[in-house]
Design a protein around this motif. Structure first.
Motif, PDB file in Angstrom:
ATOM      1  N   PHE A 184      20.996  89.647  65.845  1.00  0.00           N
ATOM      2  CA  PHE A 184      21.382  89.277  64.482  1.00  0.00           C
ATOM      3  C   PHE A 184      22.803  88.711  64.460  1.00  0.00           C
ATOM      4  O   PHE A 184      23.065  87.722  63.765  1.00  0.00           O
ATOM      5  N   GLU A 185      23.704  89.321  65.199  1.00  0.00           N
ATOM      6  CA  GLU A 185      25.087  88.827  65.241  1.00  0.00           C
ATOM      7  C   GLU A 185      25.139  87.405  65.778  1.00  0.00           C
ATOM      8  O   GLU A 185      25.891  86.566  65.274  1.00  0.00           O
ATOM      9  N   LEU A 186      24.340  87.112  66.795  1.00  0.00           N
ATOM     10  CA  LEU A 186      24.317  85.765  67.371  1.00  0.00           C
ATOM     11  C   LEU A 186      23.682  84.771  66.401  1.00  0.00           C
ATOM     12  O   LEU A 186      24.164  83.646  66.235  1.00  0.00           O
ATOM     13  N   ILE A 187      22.617  85.190  65.743  1.00  0.00           N
ATOM     14  CA  ILE A 187      21.966  84.333  64.743  1.00  0.00           C
ATOM     15  C   ILE A 187      22.929  84.025  63.600  1.00  0.00           C
ATOM     16  O   ILE A 187      22.983  82.904  63.091  1.00  0.00           O
ATOM     17  N   ASN A 188      23.722  85.001  63.212  1.00  0.00           N
ATOM     18  CA  ASN A 188      24.612  84.895  62.053  1.00  0.00           C
ATOM     19  C   ASN A 188      25.926  84.185  62.368  1.00  0.00           C
ATOM     20  O   ASN A 188      26.639  83.753  61.468  1.00  0.00           O
ATOM     21  N   ARG A 189      26.254  84.009  63.638  1.00  0.00           N
ATOM     22  CA  ARG A 189      27.565  83.481  64.047  1.00  0.00           C
ATOM     23  C   ARG A 189      27.831  82.081  63.469  1.00  0.00           C
ATOM     24  O   ARG A 189      27.000  81.199  63.539  1.00  0.00           O
ATOM     25  N   ASN A 190      29.006  81.929  62.886  1.00  0.00           N
ATOM     26  CA  ASN A 190      29.498  80.642  62.351  1.00  0.00           C
ATOM     27  C   ASN A 190      28.696  80.104  61.164  1.00  0.00           C
ATOM     28  O   ASN A 190      28.897  78.957  60.758  1.00  0.00           O
ATOM     29  N   LEU A 191      27.783  80.893  60.603  1.00  0.00           N
ATOM     30  CA  LEU A 191      27.083  80.449  59.402  1.00  0.00           C
ATOM     31  C   LEU A 191      27.960  80.674  58.174  1.00  0.00           C
ATOM     32  O   LEU A 191      28.792  81.575  58.145  1.00  0.00           O
ATOM     33  N   GLN A 192      27.762  79.852  57.151  1.00  0.00           N
ATOM     34  CA  GLN A 192      28.520  80.045  55.915  1.00  0.00           C
ATOM     35  C   GLN A 192      27.863  81.086  55.020  1.00  0.00           C
ATOM     36  O   GLN A 192      28.543  81.844  54.333  1.00  0.00           O
TER      37      GLN A 192
ATOM     38  N   GLN B 236      14.220  79.588  57.154  1.00  0.00           N
ATOM     39  CA  GLN B 236      14.557  78.171  57.235  1.00  0.00           C
ATOM     40  C   GLN B 236      16.059  78.048  57.429  1.00  0.00           C
ATOM     41  O   GLN B 236      16.848  78.782  56.823  1.00  0.00           O
ATOM     42  N   PHE B 237      16.457  77.112  58.265  1.00  0.00           N
ATOM     43  CA  PHE B 237      17.872  76.885  58.586  1.00  0.00           C
ATOM     44  C   PHE B 237      18.274  75.499  58.101  1.00  0.00           C
ATOM     45  O   PHE B 237      17.513  74.541  58.225  1.00  0.00           O
ATOM     46  N   GLY B 238      19.471  75.401  57.515  1.00  0.00           N
ATOM     47  CA  GLY B 238      19.968  74.091  57.061  1.00  0.00           C
ATOM     48  C   GLY B 238      21.407  74.190  56.634  1.00  0.00           C
ATOM     49  O   GLY B 238      22.052  75.236  56.761  1.00  0.00           O
ATOM     50  N   GLY B 239      21.929  73.083  56.105  1.00  0.00           N
ATOM     51  CA  GLY B 239      23.302  73.065  55.615  1.00  0.00           C
ATOM     52  C   GLY B 239      23.415  73.761  54.277  1.00  0.00           C
ATOM     53  O   GLY B 239      22.418  73.953  53.571  1.00  0.00           O
ATOM     54  N   VAL B 240      24.648  74.126  53.918  1.00  0.00           N
ATOM     55  CA  VAL B 240      24.863  74.820  52.648  1.00  0.00           C
ATOM     56  C   VAL B 240      24.522  73.910  51.464  1.00  0.00           C
ATOM     57  O   VAL B 240      24.303  74.389  50.343  1.00  0.00           O
ATOM     58  N   ASP B 241      24.456  72.590  51.690  1.00  0.00           N
ATOM     59  CA  ASP B 241      24.056  71.676  50.625  1.00  0.00           C
ATOM     60  C   ASP B 241      22.580  71.860  50.249  1.00  0.00           C
ATOM     61  O   ASP B 241      22.132  71.368  49.214  1.00  0.00           O
ATOM     62  N   GLN B 242      21.826  72.593  51.086  1.00  0.00           N
ATOM     63  CA  GLN B 242      20.417  72.860  50.813  1.00  0.00           C
ATOM     64  C   GLN B 242      20.210  74.129  49.972  1.00  0.00           C
ATOM     65  O   GLN B 242      19.072  74.514  49.690  1.00  0.00           O
TER      66      GLN B 242
ATOM     67  N   ASN C  90      24.473  76.590  57.378  1.00  0.00           N
ATOM     68  CA  ASN C  90      25.655  76.115  58.079  1.00  0.00           C
ATOM     69  C   ASN C  90      26.687  75.596  57.089  1.00  0.00           C
ATOM     70  O   ASN C  90      26.315  75.071  56.034  1.00  0.00           O
ATOM     71  N   PRO C  91      27.980  75.638  57.422  1.00  0.00           N
ATOM     72  CA  PRO C  91      28.971  74.919  56.614  1.00  0.00           C
ATOM     73  C   PRO C  91      28.790  73.426  56.807  1.00  0.00           C
ATOM     74  O   PRO C  91      28.244  72.980  57.824  1.00  0.00           O
ATOM     75  N   MET C  92      29.206  72.631  55.843  1.00  0.00           N
ATOM     76  CA  MET C  92      29.158  71.176  55.967  1.00  0.00           C
ATOM     77  C   MET C  92      30.458  70.701  56.617  1.00  0.00           C
ATOM     78  O   MET C  92      31.547  71.062  56.183  1.00  0.00           O
TER      79      MET C  92
END
Length: 533
Positions: A10-18, A181-187, A211-213
């Protein structure tokens, strides 16, 4: 290698996500099995270096044992204003697949652990089509507009394709059989739409990873219409160096610096995948002190903050790092078949499209790009009082949805609108004006209002009810690519304001193009044929 625990995964999945929606749901799944997720991309404009952001996260997901599907959403691309004919979209889908695979290979991501899917392989099936109709039957126009506001260009009277786009993206979660689902924060608005509506069709609610944009080189979002805001994956070394040299990079500024952001989010994570001992090197002649070597991103940020690393040196090192990242991709695309594919997918048709869209201007008209540089957002006045030293001025605290809290803005509305009418009022704010002091109080933006030519009647512009605090205003046919701070010497705001007005129906327009936010038009309450400022 020791197997990872669910917590470590979970920590690896969550790393650097906004942001993560459904974190507890993900943890529950990881306690039983590995996560299934997908990332989708619509094959429209050419992929650029910003695509390395999701690629490095896909590497994290695979390392955490996730089963990852990459969706080439060609039907979604067609719905996005039909930017290309269907035959060309098929070529662009092939180009995207070749490009994405080259990017992943260049950073050491094994392709055999990924599943690649083209949208129309299942989106034209009877089962999927029936679910689209079911979704149409239960989705309100308001929710459809709001969901697509950040992704598909909208107008006061949007095309049906813009409304259907987020519905399809929600259904993809079920048909790809994923947990997340994974995508940018604009989603984000599409993700929350899916969480609300998918259970209404009897399908489970999925988790969403954002993700951050990454900002463009000019300090705003990377834009296909502004070549110097981004680095293309096939730019040669000299072109990369030229673009980086022109990038926004203010000495000592680590909070608003697209180069530092890219090093943090892309370069270090990507290079560390193939070289765990990666070091960032700034090459300099001995007469200027010789090369500088940094072992971590934090060392670079600290040195830049303390002005021990000059912007010129940061640009030199960043250009070299990006070129090293791109070289394997350039080598792959020396293949004759891929060269021809690139020409067919983005050749003469793209140039013709640009020519059609480019407005004819004369020397008296303002630069068409100016409106793209403005950052106009929805805010709410949470506190207001008279300026202690000026009876014509209000001092407002306006919530713009920023993590730093409300902004202080000084406006000259006191002689026109009673204070009681402004408390908790939703307003439009031009947020990227250079801060200025008005009678000793710094103002960090401008509240937009409509007025008669003699300024005797003034009304605030009203965002539509579907807009939320923090939403930005868009103009159909113009990119949203705001600069961090407008250059006052270039009179960008003044030039744009000269072509803004409230039209005969009370709608705020720029060159007769409506202000749109949250899927609806901005209006004045009673004024018509009025000025905006």
């Amino acid at each position: 290698m020791t197997a990872m625990t669910p917590e470590e995964k979970f920590e690896l999945i969550n790393r650097n996500l906004q942001e993560v929606l459904g974190a507890d749901q993900i943890k529950q799944i990881l306690a039983q099995r590995d996560l299934n997720l997908y990332w989708g991309t619509a094959p429209t404009g050419k992929p650029h270096i910003g695509y390395f952001v999701p690629m490095t996260k896909i590497a994290d997901f695979l390392k955490a044992g996730c089963h990852v599907t990459i969706l080439f959403a060609n039907l979604h691309a067609y719905l996005d204003n039909m930017k290309a004919p269907w035959d060309q979209l098929e070529l662009r889908t092939k180009y995207y697949e070749a490009t994405i695979k080259a990017m992943l290979t260049s950073i050491g991501v094994p392709l055999d652990k990924l599943k690649f899917v083209v949208g129309t392989s299942y989106q034209l099936s009877q089962e999927y089509s029936l679910d689209v109709y079911k979704m149409l039957a239960i989705t309100t126009e308001h929710d459809a507009k709001k969901a697509g506001a950040e992704v598909v260009k909208q107008a006061a009277s949007p095309l049906m394709s813009a409304l259907v786009y987020p519905l399809l993206q929600a259904l993809d979660e079920e048909y790809l059989k994923v947990d997340a689902q994974f995508g940018g924060v604009d989603q984000r608005k599409i993700f929350t739409f899916a969480e609300k509506y998918m259970p209404n069709l009897g399908y489970k609610k999925r988790a969403h990873l954002m993700n951050p944009m990454v900002a463009g080189l000019r300090g705003s979002k990377m834009s296909a219409s502004d070549p110097d805001s981004k680095v293309d994956l096939l730019d040669d070394a000299k072109t990369v160096a030229r673009k980086i040299k022109k990038a926004f990079c203010e000495e000592g500024n680590v909070d608003d610096n697209p180069l530092l952001e890219f090093l943090k989010v892309v370069v270090f994570p990507a290079r560390s995948l193939t070289d765990p001992t990666y070091k960032f090197v700034v090459k300099r002649p001995e007469k200027f002190g010789g090369d500088i070597v940094f072992d971590s991103y934090q060392q670079i940020e600290d040195a830049f903050r303390e002005k021990k690393l000059h912007p010129v040196d940061l640009k030199t090192g960043t250009a070299d790092a990006i070129n090293a990242l791109l070289e394997p991709i350039r080598t792959t695309f020396k293949d004759e078949a891929l060269i021809q594919l690139s020409k067919d997918a983005y050749g003469d048709a793209q140039a013709a499209a640009k020519q059609i869209k480019k407005p004819v201007q004369n020397s008296a008209e303002p630069d068409v790009e100016n409106i793209s540089k403005l950052d106009i957002r929805v805010g709410r006045i949470v506190d207001i009082k008279l300026h202690p030293d000026a009876e014509s001025l209000y001092v407002e605290q306006i919530d713009l949805g920023e993590p730093t809290g409300p902004r202080t803005i000084v406006s000259g509305l006191a002689k026109h609108i009673p204070l009681s009418e402004l408390q908790n009022r939703t307003v439009l704010v031009l947020t990227n004006l250079k801060p200025s002091k008005l009678r000793g109080i710094e103002s960090n933006g401008m509240v937009l209002a409509a007025s008669t030519s003699d300024n005797t009647t003034v009304e605030l512009l009203d965002p539509p009810s579907e807009a939320s605090v923090g939403d930005h205003v868009s103009f159909e046919g113009f990119d949203y690519a705001p600069v961090p701070i407008l250059n006052p010497k270039k009179d960008v705001w003044k030039k744009c304001a000269g072509e803004m007005k409230v039209d005969g129906s009370g709608v705020a327009v720029f060159r007769n193009v409506p202000f749109v936010v949250g899927g609806g038009a901005v209006k004045a309450r009673s004024l018509k044929d009025a000025l905006i400022g």
